[in-house]
Design an enzyme around this catalytic site. Sequence first.
Site, PDB file in Angstrom:
ATOM      1  N   GLU A  49      -4.729  -8.950   5.811  1.00  0.00           N
ATOM      2  CA  GLU A  49      -3.660  -8.799   6.797  1.00  0.00           C
ATOM      3  C   GLU A  49      -3.761  -7.474   7.553  1.00  0.00           C
ATOM      4  O   GLU A  49      -3.644  -7.422   8.778  1.00  0.00           O
ATOM      5  CB  GLU A  49      -2.302  -8.897   6.099  1.00  0.00           C
ATOM      6  CG  GLU A  49      -1.140  -9.044   7.066  1.00  0.00           C
ATOM      7  CD  GLU A  49       0.161  -9.380   6.365  1.00  0.00           C
ATOM      8  OE1 GLU A  49       1.193  -9.441   7.045  1.00  0.00           O
ATOM      9  OE2 GLU A  49       0.149  -9.583   5.132  1.00  0.00           O
ATOM     10  N   CYS A  69       0.823  -1.217   0.000  1.00  0.00           N
ATOM     11  CA  CYS A  69       0.000   0.000   0.000  1.00  0.00           C
ATOM     12  C   CYS A  69       0.851   1.260   0.000  1.00  0.00           C
ATOM     13  O   CYS A  69       0.361   2.343  -0.301  1.00  0.00           O
ATOM     14  CB  CYS A  69      -0.942  -0.008   1.205  1.00  0.00           C
ATOM     15  SG  CYS A  69      -0.111  -0.031   2.802  1.00  0.00           S
ATOM     16  N   GLY A 122     -12.702  -5.059   5.762  1.00  0.00           N
ATOM     17  CA  GLY A 122     -11.547  -5.788   5.223  1.00  0.00           C
ATOM     18  C   GLY A 122     -10.965  -6.708   6.270  1.00  0.00           C
ATOM     19  O   GLY A 122     -10.581  -6.259   7.347  1.00  0.00           O
ATOM     20  N   SER A 166       9.937   1.926   6.159  1.00  0.00           N
ATOM     21  CA  SER A 166       8.482   1.942   6.294  1.00  0.00           C
ATOM     22  C   SER A 166       7.985   3.270   6.835  1.00  0.00           C
ATOM     23  O   SER A 166       8.711   3.980   7.527  1.00  0.00           O
ATOM     24  CB  SER A 166       8.027   0.812   7.225  1.00  0.00           C
ATOM     25  OG  SER A 166       8.381  -0.438   6.710  1.00  0.00           O
ATOM     26  N   GLU A 212       7.910  -1.561  11.493  1.00  0.00           N
ATOM     27  CA  GLU A 212       6.711  -2.405  11.386  1.00  0.00           C
ATOM     28  C   GLU A 212       7.066  -3.791  10.846  1.00  0.00           C
ATOM     29  O   GLU A 212       7.977  -3.947  10.040  1.00  0.00           O
ATOM     30  CB  GLU A 212       5.647  -1.712  10.531  1.00  0.00           C
ATOM     31  CG  GLU A 212       6.080  -1.399   9.110  1.00  0.00           C
ATOM     32  CD  GLU A 212       5.362  -2.227   8.077  1.00  0.00           C
ATOM     33  OE1 GLU A 212       4.799  -3.272   8.448  1.00  0.00           O
ATOM     34  OE2 GLU A 212       5.398  -1.851   6.906  1.00  0.00           O
ATOM     35  N   HIS A 265      19.201  -0.448   0.233  1.00  0.00           N
ATOM     36  CA  HIS A 265      17.779  -0.111   0.354  1.00  0.00           C
ATOM     37  C   HIS A 265      16.958  -1.346   0.699  1.00  0.00           C
ATOM     38  O   HIS A 265      16.071  -1.296   1.568  1.00  0.00           O
ATOM     39  CB  HIS A 265      17.259   0.509  -0.947  1.00  0.00           C
ATOM     40  CG  HIS A 265      15.779   0.705  -0.951  1.00  0.00           C
ATOM     41  ND1 HIS A 265      15.162   1.761  -0.304  1.00  0.00           N
ATOM     42  CD2 HIS A 265      14.781  -0.043  -1.481  1.00  0.00           C
ATOM     43  CE1 HIS A 265      13.859   1.668  -0.451  1.00  0.00           C
ATOM     44  NE2 HIS A 265      13.602   0.579  -1.164  1.00  0.00           N
ATOM     45  N   GLN A 324       5.536  -9.256   3.649  1.00  0.00           N
ATOM     46  CA  GLN A 324       5.214  -8.909   2.261  1.00  0.00           C
ATOM     47  C   GLN A 324       6.398  -9.186   1.341  1.00  0.00           C
ATOM     48  O   GLN A 324       6.220  -9.674   0.218  1.00  0.00           O
ATOM     49  CB  GLN A 324       4.805  -7.434   2.185  1.00  0.00           C
ATOM     50  CG  GLN A 324       3.458  -7.155   2.828  1.00  0.00           C
ATOM     51  CD  GLN A 324       3.189  -5.668   3.010  1.00  0.00           C
ATOM     52  OE1 GLN A 324       4.117  -4.876   3.182  1.00  0.00           O
ATOM     53  NE2 GLN A 324       1.930  -5.284   2.980  1.00  0.00           N
TER      54      GLN A 324
END
Length: 440
Positions: free
Chosen positions: A183, A49, A180, A100, A105, A90, A111
């Site tokens: 996750e 996202c 939703g 993040s 996090e 990176h 992911q």
Amino acid sequence: MTEISSMVISHKKAKVEEMESAWHGDLDGLLHNLYNHEYVYECVVLKTCNRVEIYVVSPKSSSVLFSFAKEMGASTHIIDFYGHDESLEHLLRLAGGLESMIVGEDQILGQIKELYAYSKKAGTTGKILDTAFDKAIQVGKRIRNETRINKGSVSIGSAAVDLAEEILEGLTGKSVLVIGAGEIGVLVAKALAEKDIEAIYIANRTFQKAEEIAYELGGHAVRLDDIQAYLKGADVVISGTGAPHYILTREIVEKAIKDRDKARKLLLIDIANPRDIEESAAELDNVELCNIDNLRVISEKTLKMRKEEAKKAEDIIQEEIRLLNLQYKRQKADRIISDLYRQVYDVRIREREKAVNRLCAYHTIGEIETEVLDDLTHSIVNKILAEPTKVLRQAAELGNEEFLDVVSRIFCLEKNRMRVEKMKPDCGSDLNRVSEKGNS
């Protein structure tokens, strides 16, 4: 030389709508287009996202990535283009949670694992990207084990709950609707379960999934078609689905609050990308809409709180970068040694056959004579290459890449390898199988 390059579009430079516009099509379609490019030998795509990142192994990385950026329609001012060393650093920082929006996090590590596994199963990765992503996952775990960087509010989901608590000056006695049950939705629901709220309602396209989470957390499951009815009594709505369209339109919100107490505020927090809630809903009376951009404030507070832990994570990353570079140098030496042996062995076999044919022209030779010639040429090659092999490995250990490059150029090893690497299989069928499994 063929190395890793990457292009990164993230929350650091891009707004939500810019990240949305930069992403067209599905994951397997983008992977397929990338991998089928003549000069792309390996590739991985990360899409969350808060970011779209493309990693490629290519001898013409700059032109390849610029052309893909243009194809995606993304403005270059929101893109970071990285070379080999920058890409590796990176990626390790990303896995460690330092890139993040909410520093430290945990969700990003999962992911990365999932999206890397997707690319690997599709057959678009190889030795170079496998080494980088295996190291990144290992570093991500190490940072979380050896520092406290992931303690406290460590996800977009929990940050959304913190934001709601800050805006409403507490969540005690409030009613919250979570849309939703993926996750992010689970993270939101778990963060809410720790608060003294009156009720949690979980809405999801698959009602059974909503029931499972609601049962686990002591909430109530809601069918997605019924959210308008529950919207009427909610104080907070946090939406984080993967839907390609709006879940809450202005019309739905307007109808839901029509007969509601005018003094009662409705807080909508949209943490989806693409967005779940129509922006014009914020124009309605007593409705406040926040999205991912609003979480930057929470991110800044978290960053201050974890400054010391982030320093420890940086030290770990620098240590692991050195080890990763050494690993790549060893791999490079091993690759050169392997190519060198292959090239000299091809010469050995050709010359052995010539010798056998010349001997056969004068008299018949049997298996014993042939075997002696084979052993002789084999032994000569191994003895000649034994010392160069040792020197090449020592050069790798000392980081003498210039020497390795000279050897590769002298024997034209890179050109020969590139000819082989270009002959890669089409990944379309594998991608289709992965896609079908993901949709089942």
